[in-house]
Design a protein around this motif. Structure first.
Motif, short mmCIF file in Angstrom:
data_model
loop_
_atom_site.label_atom_id
_atom_site.label_comp_id
_atom_site.label_asym_id
_atom_site.label_seq_id
_atom_site.Cartn_x
_atom_site.Cartn_y
_atom_site.Cartn_z
N ARG A 1 0.62 -1.14 -0.03
CA ARG A 1 0.00 -0.10 0.01
C ARG A 1 0.90 1.31 0.06
NH1 ARG A 1 -3.66 3.02 4.10
NH2 ARG A 1 -5.53 3.58 2.59
N LEU A 2 0.83 1.99 -1.09
CA LEU A 2 1.70 3.10 -1.25
C LEU A 2 0.83 4.47 -1.04
CD1 LEU A 2 3.49 2.05 -4.41
CD2 LEU A 2 4.27 1.84 -2.25
N PRO A 3 1.23 5.32 -0.26
CA PRO A 3 0.53 6.78 -0.14
C PRO A 3 1.43 7.64 -0.98
CG PRO A 3 2.27 6.25 1.81
CD PRO A 3 2.44 5.06 0.72
N CYS A 4 0.89 8.81 -1.16
CA CYS A 4 1.25 10.04 -2.03
C CYS A 4 0.58 11.03 -1.32
CB CYS A 4 0.98 9.93 -3.22
SG CYS A 4 1.43 11.31 -4.14
N ALA A 5 1.58 11.77 -0.68
CA ALA A 5 1.08 12.98 0.22
C ALA A 5 0.94 14.35 -0.88
CB ALA A 5 1.57 13.19 1.54
N ALA A 6 0.06 14.92 -0.91
CA ALA A 6 0.28 16.08 -1.67
C ALA A 6 -0.19 17.50 -1.11
CB ALA A 6 -1.23 16.04 -2.80
N SER A 7 0.35 18.49 -1.57
CA SER A 7 0.69 19.73 -0.93
C SER A 7 1.04 20.85 -1.86
CB SER A 7 1.52 19.97 0.37
OG SER A 7 2.88 19.64 -0.25
N ASN B 1 -9.47 12.68 0.70
CA ASN B 1 -9.31 14.25 0.48
C ASN B 1 -9.15 14.95 1.89
OD1 ASN B 1 -9.68 14.03 -2.12
ND2 ASN B 1 -11.76 14.30 -2.26
N ALA B 2 -9.54 14.30 2.92
CA ALA B 2 -9.19 15.26 4.34
C ALA B 2 -7.80 15.18 4.66
CB ALA B 2 -10.09 14.33 5.58
N LYS B 3 -7.15 14.05 4.12
CA LYS B 3 -5.57 14.07 4.47
C LYS B 3 -4.55 14.45 3.10
CE LYS B 3 -6.23 10.18 7.81
NZ LYS B 3 -5.68 8.66 8.00
N ASN B 4 -5.29 14.85 2.04
CA ASN B 4 -4.74 15.18 0.70
C ASN B 4 -3.68 14.27 0.62
OD1 ASN B 4 -5.91 17.79 1.14
ND2 ASN B 4 -4.02 18.88 1.49
N THR B 5 -4.10 12.85 0.60
CA THR B 5 -3.57 11.79 0.39
C THR B 5 -4.25 10.65 -0.75
OG1 THR B 5 -2.50 11.88 2.40
CG2 THR B 5 -2.08 9.76 1.33
#
Length: 116
Positions: A19-25, A74-78
């Motif tokens: 499980r790969l995450p991608c955090a956006a900002s 969407n709450a975690k921008n991820t």
């Protein structure tokens, strides 16, 4: 500043799960669609799955159909990519992608090696 941070790779045994995450900002996460790409050694980068603003997937590569799930929080921008029943041919560098006003932005990529 647009940033996509996609850590989380490593060594996985055949048949395993990742499980790969991608955090956006740096931009409004919720109104964009995203994709995960992968590049195997010696091969071109290829699109794996995409996710729409509503959370549905509009594309999944044949090579991962039935084994991959793309999702977003969407709450975690991820953004997330989950894959199961991993095979050695899933070995690649995985990167998340967003296109903003016709400009592609990429995460740095994370290497996933499927091997026993």
């Amino acid at each position: 500043q647009v940033q996509l941070v996609d850590p989380g790779g490593g060594l996985v045994q055949p048949g395993g799960l990742l499980r790969l995450p991608c955090a956006a900002s740096g931009f409004t996460f919720s109104i964009n669609a995203y994709g995960w790409y992968r590049q195997a050694p010696g091969k071109q980068r290829k699109l794996v799955p995409t996710v729409t603003t509503g959370g549905g997937s509009t594309y999944t590569a044949d090579s991962v159909k039935g084994r991959s799930t793309i999702s977003r929080d969407n709450a975690k921008n991820t953004l997330y990519l989950q894959m199961n029943s991993l095979k050695p041919e899933d070995t690649a560098v995985y990167s998340c992608n967003v296109k903003l006003v016709a400009v592609n932005f990429w995460g740095r990529g994370t290497r996933v090696t499927v091997s026993s």
